[in-house]
Scaffold this active site. Structure first.
Site, PDB file in Angstrom:
ATOM      1  N   LYS A 177      51.861  49.238  51.023  1.00  0.00           N
ATOM      2  CA  LYS A 177      51.635  48.466  52.383  1.00  0.00           C
ATOM      3  C   LYS A 177      52.935  50.126  53.076  1.00  0.00           C
ATOM      4  O   LYS A 177      53.703  50.263  53.322  1.00  0.00           O
ATOM      5  CB  LYS A 177      52.184  47.518  52.655  1.00  0.00           C
ATOM      6  CG  LYS A 177      51.854  46.743  52.111  1.00  0.00           C
ATOM      7  CD  LYS A 177      50.744  45.620  52.181  1.00  0.00           C
ATOM      8  CE  LYS A 177      49.910  44.398  51.453  1.00  0.00           C
ATOM      9  NZ  LYS A 177      48.736  44.294  51.626  1.00  0.00           N
ATOM     10  N   ASP A 232      47.451  50.266  51.032  1.00  0.00           N
ATOM     11  CA  ASP A 232      46.888  49.336  51.459  1.00  0.00           C
ATOM     12  C   ASP A 232      47.168  49.538  52.652  1.00  0.00           C
ATOM     13  O   ASP A 232      48.274  49.532  53.690  1.00  0.00           O
ATOM     14  CB  ASP A 232      47.374  47.723  51.196  1.00  0.00           C
ATOM     15  CG  ASP A 232      46.232  46.602  51.901  1.00  0.00           C
ATOM     16  OD1 ASP A 232      45.518  47.124  52.513  1.00  0.00           O
ATOM     17  OD2 ASP A 232      46.364  45.332  51.672  1.00  0.00           O
ATOM     18  N   GLU A 282      43.290  50.980  50.056  1.00  0.00           N
ATOM     19  CA  GLU A 282      42.643  50.100  50.683  1.00  0.00           C
ATOM     20  C   GLU A 282      42.379  49.083  52.238  1.00  0.00           C
ATOM     21  O   GLU A 282      43.498  49.783  52.782  1.00  0.00           O
ATOM     22  CB  GLU A 282      43.706  48.668  49.788  1.00  0.00           C
ATOM     23  CG  GLU A 282      42.292  47.370  49.924  1.00  0.00           C
ATOM     24  CD  GLU A 282      43.536  46.386  49.180  1.00  0.00           C
ATOM     25  OE1 GLU A 282      43.162  44.412  49.669  1.00  0.00           O
ATOM     26  OE2 GLU A 282      44.299  46.246  48.341  1.00  0.00           O
ATOM     27  N   ASP A 304      38.646  45.767  51.535  1.00  0.00           N
ATOM     28  CA  ASP A 304      39.068  44.136  51.341  1.00  0.00           C
ATOM     29  C   ASP A 304      38.217  43.357  52.680  1.00  0.00           C
ATOM     30  O   ASP A 304      37.779  42.348  52.433  1.00  0.00           O
ATOM     31  CB  ASP A 304      40.498  44.112  51.984  1.00  0.00           C
ATOM     32  CG  ASP A 304      40.944  43.398  52.094  1.00  0.00           C
ATOM     33  OD1 ASP A 304      40.507  42.652  51.468  1.00  0.00           O
ATOM     34  OD2 ASP A 304      42.540  42.945  51.271  1.00  0.00           O
ATOM     35  N   LYS A 356      38.813  37.767  47.801  1.00  0.00           N
ATOM     36  CA  LYS A 356      39.603  36.960  47.603  1.00  0.00           C
ATOM     37  C   LYS A 356      39.488  35.475  47.843  1.00  0.00           C
ATOM     38  O   LYS A 356      38.165  35.561  48.391  1.00  0.00           O
ATOM     39  CB  LYS A 356      40.022  37.305  48.772  1.00  0.00           C
ATOM     40  CG  LYS A 356      41.734  38.606  48.661  1.00  0.00           C
ATOM     41  CD  LYS A 356      42.790  39.208  49.465  1.00  0.00           C
ATOM     42  CE  LYS A 356      42.971  40.581  49.502  1.00  0.00           C
ATOM     43  NZ  LYS A 356      44.255  40.734  50.579  1.00  0.00           N
TER      44      LYS A 356
END
Length: 362
Positions: free
Chosen positions: A162, A189, A217, A242, A266
């Site tokens: 992250k 991400d 991402e 995403d 997701k």
């Protein structure tokens, strides 16, 4: 077999360490579990996490959507009418994608039980094993390096790092992680934190230093599809969409305009398995690989995602570490998580028999 009733419960599990991204910080998994009951005594289960920063949903809104709109519309309907049940869920309320996903997962669970088959077989799959990455929360570079080294020592071969909180530190974060995990596959991400030009500049600098990133991402804001396409066209690192992809229409728009190199599916974003399958089909048409991801979810909903990934070859990347981040597993049955390895049994539906310590909300 008819659906005769439902109950909602609160599942709570502390995380091993706080989960931090550019959007939020969380210390516990607290999700709504829906149980659908049938005339034959079967129980179908689904789960929805509150992810207000992404889906706009809270525990209260999920509970209200399920109890006041979605579940009452399912009572009295036949489990065998799967397509109709999914259509009813979709049309019962606008938005509320996580609440819809929880209900859909429970419906698919019941359908699998009625057929006596695990979900992955119903979806046409044959494999029963996956390997997930592990998320390293955004933090000070030295802390992230320690977390990365610990993950590698546990056997993880792919790390999702992250970034995006204080972009000036992002390059230092990646240097520290790569030094601590030189052999790991590293994907990053940004959770919408960068501007398009900032993203390209940062990614060029990271690759120029030999940090060898697999993908980035969601580098820009979710609705900035033009900016996402700009990064995709100019970045030396492949780009994954995403938060920009909530629906099959979102996926088609991005795919048609080459707005990303990969799509992250997701269940909580797209409203359940039905739309996830449509996104998979769209990606297949364009020859684009997908990742299966999750929010901060426990094992009920993640098990559904595992079944989907095991059934569809277009899903080549796996980010289903939610259960691994929890300090305890309250779910009996379902997918088995052992470090990076996830395996399925042949139990019907999701293969879940109980959720312990569930606090019912009625």
């Amino acid at each position: 077999m008819k659906i005769t009733g439902f109950r909602l419960g609160l599942l709570s599990a502390p995380l091993r360490v706080p989960f931090r991204t550019a959007l939020r910080e969380v210390g516990h998994v607290e999700d709504i579990v829906v149980e659908l009951y049938t005339s034959d005594g079967a129980v179908g289960r689904g789960e929805a996490p509150p992810t207000a920063a992404v889906t706009g949903e809270t525990l209260g809104s999920i509970q209200a959507a399920l109890a006041g709109h979605i579940c009452p519309a399912l009572v009295g309907r036949e489990v065998a009418d799967l397509e109709e049940l999914c259509s009813v869920i979709s049309g019962s309320i606008v938005g509320n994608t996580s609440a819809k996903a929880a209900a859909e997962i429970a419906v698919w669970d019941l359908y699998g039980q009625a057929c006596g088959l695990p979900l992955y077989k119903l979806l046409g799959g044959g494999r029963t094993a996956l390997e997930t990455d592990l998320t390293i929360s955004v933090n000070h570079p030295e802390t992230m390096a320690k977390d990365a080294a610990h993950a590698v020592a546990q056997g993880y071969r792919t790390l999702k790092i992250k970034v995006g909180e204080n972009p000036d530190l992002d390059l230092a974060r990646l240097r520290a992680v790569r030094a601590a995990a030189p052999e790991a596959v590293v994907r990053i991400d940004a959770n919408q934190a960068w501007t398009p030009r900032q993203a390209v500049e940062l990614l060029e600098a990271m690759q120029a230093e030999g940090l060898n990133l697999e993908l980035v991402e969601q580098p820009v804001k979710a609705r900035d599809l033009e900016g996402l396409a700009f990064v995709t066209a100019h970045s030396p690192v492949p780009v994954m969409a995403d938060e920009s992809v909530f629906s099959p229409l979102d996926a088609m728009t991005i795919l048609q305009n080459h707005g990303a190199d990969y799509i992250n599916i997701k269940l909580m974003k797209c409203g359940g398995l039905s739309n996830a399958l449509r996104i998979v089909s769209a990606a297949q048409v364009y020859g684009v690989e997908c990742m299966i991801g999750c929010m901060l979810e426990a094992k009920v909903s993640v098990t559904a995602a595992v079944h989907l990934a095991c059934a569809k070859g277009t899903i080549t990347k796996v980010d289903l570490d939610g259960p691994a981040l929890c300090s305890a597993d309250p779910v009996v049955g379902g997918a088995n998580f052992s470090g990076r390895d996830i395996t399925l049994t042949d139990g019907p539906g999701l293969g879940i028999s109980a959720v312990s310590n569930l606090r019912y909300l009625d």
